[in-house]
Write a protein that holds these residues in place. Structure first.
Motif, PDB file in Angstrom:
ATOM      1  N   GLY A   1       1.187  -1.769  -0.097  1.00 19.23           N
ATOM      2  CA  GLY A   1      -0.074   0.231   0.087  1.00 19.23           C
ATOM      3  C   GLY A   1       0.164   0.952  -0.303  1.00 19.23           C
ATOM      4  N   ASP A   2       0.369   2.799   0.121  1.00 23.60           N
ATOM      5  CA  ASP A   2       1.142   3.852   0.376  1.00 23.60           C
ATOM      6  C   ASP A   2       2.000   4.057   1.258  1.00 23.60           C
ATOM      7  N   LYS A   3       1.512   3.136   2.283  1.00 18.38           N
ATOM      8  CA  LYS A   3       2.897   3.563   3.419  1.00 18.38           C
ATOM      9  C   LYS A   3       4.159   2.541   3.373  1.00 18.38           C
ATOM     10  N   ARG A   4       3.648   1.293   2.245  1.00 16.92           N
ATOM     11  CA  ARG A   4       4.904   0.942   2.253  1.00 16.92           C
ATOM     12  C   ARG A   4       5.631   1.045   0.955  1.00 16.92           C
ATOM     13  N   ILE A   5       5.172   1.929   0.361  1.00 18.12           N
ATOM     14  CA  ILE A   5       5.645   2.207  -0.892  1.00 18.12           C
ATOM     15  C   ILE A   5       6.212   3.363  -0.444  1.00 18.12           C
ATOM     16  N   HIS A   6       6.404   4.510   0.522  1.00 18.57           N
ATOM     17  CA  HIS A   6       7.162   5.206   0.891  1.00 18.57           C
ATOM     18  C   HIS A   6       8.077   5.064   1.826  1.00 18.57           C
TER      19      HIS A   6
END
Length: 738
Positions: free
Chosen positions: A142-147
């Motif tokens: 998700g977004d958190k992991r991508i960042h």
């Protein structure tokens, strides 16, 4: 891409062979110098080959272009010795998957790497580099992991650049990571400008390492920067040994030994450091016996401020009147004895009387002499007067024990003073003092000069300060000898408790501790069924080690019911050697932790379930030097280790693990302020240099219900008879007398 291995064996004499390969596994790595032994796969060749040399941060899965020489090792066979290397991005799907899953990028573990590569194939690295949001197409990202992945990828690129620069100056990979963490993208600029900063800014990098880097950059041996850095390094080392200042002439001698330069260069460097405000030189009293040739004391500026201001504030507090209402003290003492169902002896009555009449008081005494009883009596009377009371101690364990014995909330001194990294230091100070009429500090022998200064700054003018501690214990780990200096000054009222009370006399631990303190060698009677203090005679280090392992794993749990990890603590005088903390921890970890999976960092292995200790103050995490916890999980994907400290869980990045050591065995110094149900103490003549009465006394008083010494009676006798602890250069006692 390089062909099969055979093509490279017959390199031209004097020419380096070239090899392009992918790391399959690392079989050995020395974190200190980066020396690595790895098994690698060369394109077109079925068999793995061995490469050896400095590979810095290389990980399994990385593709490397190597230059070096082939050699035949008598034991391990054919090897490729690396002279130079550079990292090449892997080109095959398998290579990319192995590269990403190696732990290189925080947020991507082996399973996640497999999923990402399955989705993007050979384009994977291009996607991460140029179109990272596409990773959201992969299940579980998700977004958190991508960042997280993006930040780690960017950081890794920056680290690589720093690594290449530092590698050219022979800096190990472990240090390079720390340097990057400290300075970030400015690492190269800062190290180029002044490599000597590394010695004071970065944990683990000493002057010798910084000096080697500086030399490779062309800094001259007699350069002013080197001389100034050397003097500061010597003063910092001396502070670590407990000195608040150091005599000028002795400092010059020590600096000359370290730097191997002329005396005049050192004198010029000291003068420059004074001019820069880094150090302060004070001409102190001529009658101080440690000064023969000249009377200059050299201070790091911080220590001079802390010592002078601590003395000033103590004298100021002492000379201001009490503001609590006047009471009939004799009646109050009768009342509190009835309330607590106790009878105080003359010295205890005097302690309570002083607590009610003076502004500053020291209460000191050994175990079983009633210090806790006195604190409870004082608290009872002050609470009856309806005034504000605060309690604190230097460590979490000491504060917790204070809460348990008094029933009154207690905090660590750092929490009491509201230390904040974000807001830059202690929030409680002379401008925003503590809100209290009475402040009681326990385990005061542990308080160093810097902490005492910050504590005193925050004590309000109207408050009464009561300092409680055992002056015969080891002095603080930090610089100074605060409790002893205050008592020896003769300016601060002191209640000295020395009578062992009847109930305490039943404990051989307490009786033996007092005998040790008086210079007597305890009898260690084994005929007493109620015995709680034993001595097991063993001559050789190997025998002592085996006996300790047997005691911890079998004999003590079987006979006394103590838990081998939670209740038993091994305390040792030394860090090195067969029964030093390092080797004892390896042996006890192997014996007590059944987990075989572990995280290897240099020569250390961390496993879930391990007992660990924080070895320096970390204000960000709110954990402090000497705090003991337990590893509850190791997450390789996000590269974090979760550690439980009492009621809190703290996470550590893999790169922070030099702050954590195994704690099945710890040094006696690190045990200060803590008590354990059971303590085992090795005592051997190999520890000769450290065998001192206050060390043995501190060790025995850490055990609450059982103490076992293992070693020789000769070593015990040496320690008990040695009542000359190493001198610490402090001037607090004299300042209080001025």
């Amino acid at each position: 891409m390089a062909g099969p291995v055979e093509n490279h064996h017959n390199q031209t004499h004097g020419m380096l062979a070239e090899l392009q390969c992918q790391i399959e596994r690392i079989t050995y790595k020395n974190e200190e110098n980066g020396f690595t032994i790895a098994r690698v796969k060369v394109y077109g060749d079925r068999d793995l080959i061995t490469v050896v040399g400095n590979l810095m941060t290389a990980l399994p899965g990385e593709v490397l272009k190597l230059k070096g020489e082939w050699s035949n090792h008598p034991k391990f066979g054919e090897q490729f010795k690396i002279v130079h290397y550079q990292t090449v991005m892997p080109g095959t799907v398998y290579g990319i998957q192995k590269y990403l899953g190696s732990g290189l990028v925080k947020g991507i573990g082996p399973k996640m790497a497999k999923r990402i590569v399955k989705q993007f194939g050979k384009d994977t690295l291009h996607v991460i580099e140029n179109d990272i949001m596409k990773l959201s197409q992969v299940d579980g990202i998700g977004d958190k992991r991508i960042h997280m992945i993006k930040a780690a990828w960017e950081e890794q690129k920056d680290i690589r650049e720093v690594m290449v620069f530092l590698q050219s100056h022979d800096v190990s990979s472990g240090y390079a990571t720390k340097i990057f963490k400290q300075y970030g993208k400015d690492s190269i600029k800062i190290v180029r400008g002044n490599p000597y900063r590394l010695a004071t800014d970065i944990l683990g990098i000493g002057f010798v390492t910084a000096d080697k880097i500086a030399e490779s950059m062309g800094f001259a041996k007699d350069s002013p920067e080197r001389a100034k850095a050397g003097v500061l390094f010597v003063l910092n080392q001396l502070a670590d040994d407990g000195h608040v200042y150091y005599p000028y002439e002795l400092l010059i001698e020590k600096s000359m030994v370290l730097l191997t330069v002329a005396r005049e260069i050192i004198k010029t460097a000291i003068a420059a450091l004074v001019s820069d405000g880094h150090i302060i030189i004070e001409d102190i009293n001529f009658n101080v016996d440690e000064f023969r040739e000249n009377n200059k004391a050299v201070y790091l500026s911080t220590f001079h401020v802390c010592e002078t201001q601590a003395a000033r504030k103590l004298k100021f507090l002492l000379n201001t009147g009490k503001t609590i209402r006047k009471i009939d003290i004799d009646k109050a003492i009768d009342w509190v004895q009835a309330q607590l169902h106790i009878t105080l002896d003359d010295k205890q009555v005097n302690a309570v009387r002083l607590a009610l009449t003076t502004k500053v008081l020291v209460i000191t005494g050994g175990p079983g002499t009633g210090k806790t009883t006195i604190i409870n009596a004082i608290l009872k009377i002050y609470n009856k007067l309806n005034v504000s009371v605060l309690l604190a101690a230097p460590t979490g364990r000491a504060a917790k024990r204070m809460t348990e014995t008094t029933g009154h909330a207690s905090k660590t001194i750092h929490r009491l003073l509201e230390y904040s990294v974000k807001n830059g230091g202690f929030q409680k100070n002379d401008k925003y003092p503590l809100d209290c009429d009475l402040l009681i500090i326990d385990e005061a022998s542990m308080i160093d000069t810097v902490l005492m200064h910050h504590l005193l700054k925050a004590v309000p003018v109207n408050a009464t300060l009561i300092v409680v501690g055992d002056v015969n214990q080891l002095p603080s780990v930090g610089a100074g000898n605060v409790l002893k200096d205050i008592i020896d000054s003769g300016r601060i009222p002191v209640a000295m408790l020395d009578r062992i009370f009847r109930q305490a006399r039943a404990s051989r631990i307490i009786v033996n501790a007092h005998e040790i303190n008086r210079g007597l060698i305890p009898s260690f009677r084994s005929d007493d069924k109620e015995n709680d203090c034993y001595f097991i005679q063993k001559e050789l280090s190997e025998e002592v080690l085996l006996t300790i392992l047997e005691l911890v794993t079998k004999r003590i749990p079987a006979r006394f019911g103590f838990d081998a990890v939670e209740d038993i603590q091994v305390l040792t005088p030394m860090h090195r050697g067969i029964v030093g903390a390092g080797n004892l921890n390896k042996a006890l970890q192997e014996a007590l932790n059944t987990q075989r999976e572990g995280l290897e960092i240099g020569t250390r292995i961390y496993r879930a379930g391990d007992k660990v200790m924080q070895i320096r103050n970390n204000y960000d995490k709110d954990v402090f030097n000497g705090d003991i916890g337990k590893i509850i999980a190791i997450d390789r994907e996000v590269q974090k280790v979760l550690v439980s400290f009492d009621d809190r869980t703290i996470d550590y990045d893999f790169s922070d693990l030099d702050e954590l050591v195994l704690a099945y065995a710890i040094s006696v110094h690190k045990s200060q302020g803590s008590e354990y149900p059971c303590v085992i103490i090795p005592v051997l003549t190999q520890h000769y240099i450290l065998l001192q009465r206050n060390l043995i006394y501190t060790a025995i008083t850490r055990g609450r219900r059982l103490v076992v010494f293992v070693g020789t009676r000769k070593a015990m006798a040496i320690a008990v008879k040695n009542d000359k602890p190493e001198k610490r250069y402090t001037f607090l006692r004299h300042r209080l007398c001025e």
